[in-house]
Design a protein around this motif. Structure first.
Motif, PDB file in Angstrom:
ATOM      1  N   UNK A 110     -29.303 -38.884  10.268  1.00 40.98           N
ATOM      2  CA  UNK A 110     -29.519 -38.016  11.409  1.00 40.98           C
ATOM      3  C   UNK A 110     -30.848 -37.283  11.305  1.00 40.98           C
ATOM      4  N   UNK A 111     -31.226 -36.659  12.391  1.00 38.98           N
ATOM      5  CA  UNK A 111     -32.378 -35.760  12.441  1.00 38.98           C
ATOM      6  C   UNK A 111     -32.088 -34.727  13.524  1.00 38.98           C
ATOM      7  N   UNK A 112     -32.821 -33.619  13.449  1.00 41.62           N
ATOM      8  CA  UNK A 112     -32.631 -32.528  14.397  1.00 41.62           C
ATOM      9  C   UNK A 112     -33.970 -32.170  15.028  1.00 41.62           C
ATOM     10  N   UNK A 113     -33.961 -32.074  16.338  1.00 45.14           N
ATOM     11  CA  UNK A 113     -35.113 -31.585  17.097  1.00 45.14           C
ATOM     12  C   UNK A 113     -34.644 -30.351  17.841  1.00 45.14           C
ATOM     13  N   UNK A 114     -35.385 -29.251  17.707  1.00 49.28           N
ATOM     14  CA  UNK A 114     -35.041 -28.073  18.497  1.00 49.28           C
ATOM     15  C   UNK A 114     -36.202 -27.775  19.436  1.00 49.28           C
ATOM     16  N   UNK A 115     -35.859 -27.447  20.667  1.00 45.51           N
ATOM     17  CA  UNK A 115     -36.839 -27.239  21.728  1.00 45.51           C
ATOM     18  C   UNK A 115     -36.546 -25.902  22.390  1.00 45.51           C
ATOM     19  N   UNK A 116     -37.581 -25.082  22.498  1.00 43.21           N
ATOM     20  CA  UNK A 116     -37.389 -23.737  23.034  1.00 43.21           C
ATOM     21  C   UNK A 116     -38.616 -23.290  23.815  1.00 43.21           C
ATOM     22  N   UNK A 117     -38.407 -22.454  24.822  1.00 44.05           N
ATOM     23  CA  UNK A 117     -39.561 -21.870  25.502  1.00 44.05           C
ATOM     24  C   UNK A 117     -40.330 -20.913  24.583  1.00 44.05           C
ATOM     25  N   UNK A 118     -39.660 -20.374  23.577  1.00 38.35           N
ATOM     26  CA  UNK A 118     -40.267 -19.410  22.672  1.00 38.35           C
ATOM     27  C   UNK A 118     -41.226 -20.034  21.678  1.00 38.35           C
ATOM     28  N   UNK A 119     -41.919 -19.181  20.959  1.00 35.10           N
ATOM     29  CA  UNK A 119     -42.969 -19.610  20.043  1.00 35.10           C
ATOM     30  C   UNK A 119     -42.446 -20.270  18.773  1.00 35.10           C
ATOM     31  N   UNK A 142     -35.709 -34.878   6.464  1.00 35.34           N
ATOM     32  CA  UNK A 142     -36.320 -33.582   6.160  1.00 35.34           C
ATOM     33  C   UNK A 142     -37.692 -33.390   6.802  1.00 35.34           C
ATOM     34  N   UNK A 143     -38.498 -34.429   6.807  1.00 34.69           N
ATOM     35  CA  UNK A 143     -39.849 -34.322   7.334  1.00 34.69           C
ATOM     36  C   UNK A 143     -40.136 -35.508   8.234  1.00 34.69           C
ATOM     37  N   UNK A 144     -40.837 -35.362   9.313  1.00 30.75           N
ATOM     38  CA  UNK A 144     -41.366 -34.091   9.782  1.00 30.75           C
ATOM     39  C   UNK A 144     -40.269 -33.252  10.436  1.00 30.75           C
ATOM     40  N   UNK A 145     -40.367 -31.950  10.245  1.00 30.88           N
ATOM     41  CA  UNK A 145     -39.458 -31.055  10.945  1.00 30.88           C
ATOM     42  C   UNK A 145     -39.912 -30.970  12.397  1.00 30.88           C
ATOM     43  N   UNK A 146     -38.969 -30.743  13.286  1.00 34.44           N
ATOM     44  CA  UNK A 146     -39.307 -30.721  14.710  1.00 34.44           C
ATOM     45  C   UNK A 146     -38.787 -29.446  15.361  1.00 34.44           C
ATOM     46  N   UNK A 147     -39.628 -28.416  15.325  1.00 30.28           N
ATOM     47  CA  UNK A 147     -39.368 -27.158  16.026  1.00 30.28           C
ATOM     48  C   UNK A 147     -40.408 -27.117  17.137  1.00 30.28           C
ATOM     49  N   UNK A 161     -44.366 -36.741  29.874  1.00 28.22           N
ATOM     50  CA  UNK A 161     -44.730 -36.023  28.654  1.00 28.22           C
ATOM     51  C   UNK A 161     -46.249 -35.873  28.598  1.00 28.22           C
ATOM     52  N   UNK A 162     -46.720 -34.665  28.237  1.00 28.51           N
ATOM     53  CA  UNK A 162     -48.171 -34.473  28.222  1.00 28.51           C
ATOM     54  C   UNK A 162     -48.817 -35.138  27.007  1.00 28.51           C
ATOM     55  N   UNK A 163     -50.116 -35.364  27.087  1.00 30.33           N
ATOM     56  CA  UNK A 163     -50.841 -36.070  26.036  1.00 30.33           C
ATOM     57  C   UNK A 163     -50.939 -35.272  24.742  1.00 30.33           C
ATOM     58  N   UNK A 164     -50.803 -33.969  24.815  1.00 24.46           N
ATOM     59  CA  UNK A 164     -50.871 -33.131  23.620  1.00 24.46           C
ATOM     60  C   UNK A 164     -49.601 -33.277  22.765  1.00 24.46           C
ATOM     61  N   UNK A 165     -48.464 -33.451  23.396  1.00 29.11           N
ATOM     62  CA  UNK A 165     -47.173 -33.513  22.707  1.00 29.11           C
ATOM     63  C   UNK A 165     -46.822 -34.923  22.250  1.00 29.11           C
ATOM     64  N   UNK A 166     -47.267 -35.922  22.986  1.00 28.93           N
ATOM     65  CA  UNK A 166     -46.901 -37.315  22.711  1.00 28.93           C
ATOM     66  C   UNK A 166     -47.145 -37.736  21.259  1.00 28.93           C
ATOM     67  N   UNK A 167     -48.309 -37.463  20.649  1.00 31.74           N
ATOM     68  CA  UNK A 167     -48.517 -37.927  19.260  1.00 31.74           C
ATOM     69  C   UNK A 167     -47.505 -37.348  18.269  1.00 31.74           C
ATOM     70  N   UNK A 168     -47.130 -36.088  18.445  1.00 36.10           N
ATOM     71  CA  UNK A 168     -46.140 -35.503  17.542  1.00 36.10           C
ATOM     72  C   UNK A 168     -44.795 -36.183  17.700  1.00 36.10           C
ATOM     73  N   UNK A 169     -44.333 -36.349  18.933  1.00 33.83           N
ATOM     74  CA  UNK A 169     -43.034 -36.992  19.156  1.00 33.83           C
ATOM     75  C   UNK A 169     -43.061 -38.454  18.724  1.00 33.83           C
ATOM     76  N   UNK A 170     -44.198 -39.130  18.898  1.00 33.34           N
ATOM     77  CA  UNK A 170     -44.316 -40.522  18.454  1.00 33.34           C
ATOM     78  C   UNK A 170     -44.180 -40.606  16.941  1.00 33.34           C
ATOM     79  N   UNK A 171     -44.885 -39.714  16.239  1.00 34.03           N
ATOM     80  CA  UNK A 171     -44.796 -39.702  14.772  1.00 34.03           C
ATOM     81  C   UNK A 171     -43.378 -39.384  14.319  1.00 34.03           C
ATOM     82  N   UNK A 172     -42.728 -38.454  15.005  1.00 32.11           N
ATOM     83  CA  UNK A 172     -41.354 -38.083  14.657  1.00 32.11           C
ATOM     84  C   UNK A 172     -40.405 -39.267  14.823  1.00 32.11           C
ATOM     85  N   UNK A 173     -40.431 -39.924  15.972  1.00 39.29           N
ATOM     86  CA  UNK A 173     -39.469 -41.003  16.230  1.00 39.29           C
ATOM     87  C   UNK A 173     -39.769 -42.222  15.355  1.00 39.29           C
TER      88      UNK A 173
END
Length: 186
Positions: A110-119, A142-147, A161-173
């Motif tokens: 398993x893995x956990x992704x948490x998504x929030x409007x907060x910082x 454990x890594x990469x963590x996804x907060x 999905x915006x271009x700024x976020x895509x590389x992080x989510x791609x690396x995560x998945x």
């Protein structure tokens, strides 16, 4: 031919257009062909009650448990409510773990992704889920963590999905695909 692993995606928000559901869909689109992600709905699960279980599990509980059992892995995508997990997600975890000794979760990577409007990106929720996963015998990546904070800025007006976020989510998945393969190799 490469093996395809089925991944149950459990989204901790019930809102149809939640940021978490959008991130779950984006991860599904970014996943390699070795993963088949499917959102397993939790909104219809009655609250877990052992007395109800004793008189016959509701169909929604049976459906949920069966979907989790059939999956090779699980991906949790959750918002943070009051520095913890939403009640619907905790209920889903409990429903899947019962009756005692018959958990549908056991051994699934398993893995956990948490998504929030907060910082801080749902740090509290992420770790609250991880705490349950230890007891459920689910090896958690454990890594990469996804907060993921700033949820309102993750998507373009079109919903893409915006271009700024895509590389992080791609690396995560991509890392998750390797994690699943490593932990399902038997």
């Amino acid at each position: 031919m490469s093996q395809v692993f089925s991944v149950a995606v459990v989204v901790g928000s019930l809102r149809k257009e939640s940021y978490n559901r959008k991130v779950a869909r984006a991860l599904s689109e970014l996943a390699s062909s070795s993963l088949a992600l499917k959102i397993v709905e939790i909104g219809d699960l009655p609250l877990y009650n052992e007395d109800v279980e004793a008189s016959g599990a509701p169909d929604a509980w049976k459906r949920f448990r069966d979907e989790i059992r059939r999956s090779d892995a699980v991906l949790f995508v959750t918002p943070e409510y009051n520095r913890s997990v939403p009640g619907c997600l905790k209920n889903a975890i409990d429903v899947g773990s019962r009756p005692y000794g018959q958990s549908a979760w056991g051994g699934k990577p398993t893995a956990v992704v948490s998504v929030s409007p907060g910082a801080i990106g749902g740090f509290g929720a992420n770790h609250a889920v991880r705490q349950s996963l230890v007891f459920l015998d689910m090896p958690c990546m454990q890594m990469p963590e996804a907060y993921i904070g700033g949820a309102a800025s993750l998507f373009e007006e079109s919903g893409k999905l915006n271009d700024k976020t895509r590389p992080f989510l791609q690396a995560f998945i991509d890392k998750f695909a390797a994690w699943v393969k490593l932990n399902r190799a038997v």
